[in-house]
Design an enzyme around this catalytic site. Structure first.
Site, PDB file in Angstrom:
ATOM      1  N   ASP A  84       9.457  12.996  -5.664  1.00  0.00           N
ATOM      2  CA  ASP A  84       9.130  11.882  -4.782  1.00  0.00           C
ATOM      3  C   ASP A  84      10.253  10.848  -4.912  1.00  0.00           C
ATOM      4  O   ASP A  84      10.976  10.828  -5.911  1.00  0.00           O
ATOM      5  CB  ASP A  84       7.784  11.286  -5.176  1.00  0.00           C
ATOM      6  CG  ASP A  84       7.336  10.198  -4.222  1.00  0.00           C
ATOM      7  OD1 ASP A  84       7.597  10.314  -3.003  1.00  0.00           O
ATOM      8  OD2 ASP A  84       6.732   9.222  -4.685  1.00  0.00           O
ATOM      9  N   ASP A 102      10.804   6.875  -3.263  1.00  0.00           N
ATOM     10  CA  ASP A 102      10.636   5.438  -3.458  1.00  0.00           C
ATOM     11  C   ASP A 102       9.520   5.152  -4.452  1.00  0.00           C
ATOM     12  O   ASP A 102       8.378   5.557  -4.260  1.00  0.00           O
ATOM     13  CB  ASP A 102      10.364   4.747  -2.121  1.00  0.00           C
ATOM     14  CG  ASP A 102      10.672   3.262  -2.161  1.00  0.00           C
ATOM     15  OD1 ASP A 102      11.276   2.799  -3.145  1.00  0.00           O
ATOM     16  OD2 ASP A 102      10.292   2.564  -1.210  1.00  0.00           O
TER      17      ASP A 102
END
Length: 190
Positions: free
Chosen positions: A14, A16
């Site tokens: 992932d 941000d």
């Protein structure tokens, strides 16, 4: 000590809030990722940027990244649309040009107006989204009973305040008839 990652050949990462926060890498992430032999793939629910823009940002922050190792929610959304629609079908895009470019890439026609006869609506995050494009989407969803695919769940809050954009998304959702097909990338509903 056994390191969990040694059990895998590929890591899906992932972005941000996990690898970086805005313009800054999370301290230690580049070093930690550089210590393994696994293939690194970067996944994001942010449909506002192209895979090449995401990859460039990762590279700027010191991560080993290439365009073909970035998967965005816009790519996933348009692949789902391409599986369900005829080639060349008009899709009303509520989002950035990067999302519209992905629609084109899978052989569909991105449009921005109800008058262009869309058969589906795809919606992604954009700071430019306003009532004009949402009205176009509402017309398509209500009058033509278009399928509606969104690329993210709009639960956005900063400093305890819900973004006004969230209210817009849910108002659009509330206007859809119950018989209207609706899809979300992470959860498919019919």
């Amino acid at each position: 000590m056994t390191v969990l990652r040694t059990q895998y050949d590929v890591l899906l990462l992932d972005l941000d809030g996990t690898l970086y926060a805005g313009a800054h890498a999370i301290p230690g992430t580049q070093v930690a990722l550089g210590q393994g032999t696994q293939a690194l793939y970067y996944v994001t629910n942010n449909a506002s940027r192209s895979p090449s823009a995401v990859s460039a940002h990762l590279t700027e922050l010191g991560f080993d990244s290439e365009d073909d190792r970035v998967v965005t929610s816009s790519q996933t959304a348009v692949r789902l649309l391409a599986e369900r629609l005829e080639p060349g079908a008009a899709v009303l895009v509520v989002g950035t040009d990067a999302l519209a470019d992905e629609v084109t890439r899978v052989g569909l026609l991105p449009v921005r107006e109800f008058a262009d006869s869309p058969v589906a609506v795809v919606q992604g995050h954009s700071t430019e989204t306003d009532w004009t494009i949402l009205a176009e989407a509402c017309l398509a969803i209500r009058r033509v009973r278009c399928g509606w695919l969104r690329t993210w769940t709009p639960h956005c809050r900063r400093n305890g305040v819900w973004f006004s954009e969230t209210a817009r998304w849910w108002q659009l959702y509330a206007l859809r008839p119950s018989r209207n097909p609706w899809w979300q990338v992470s959860r498919l509903h019919r």
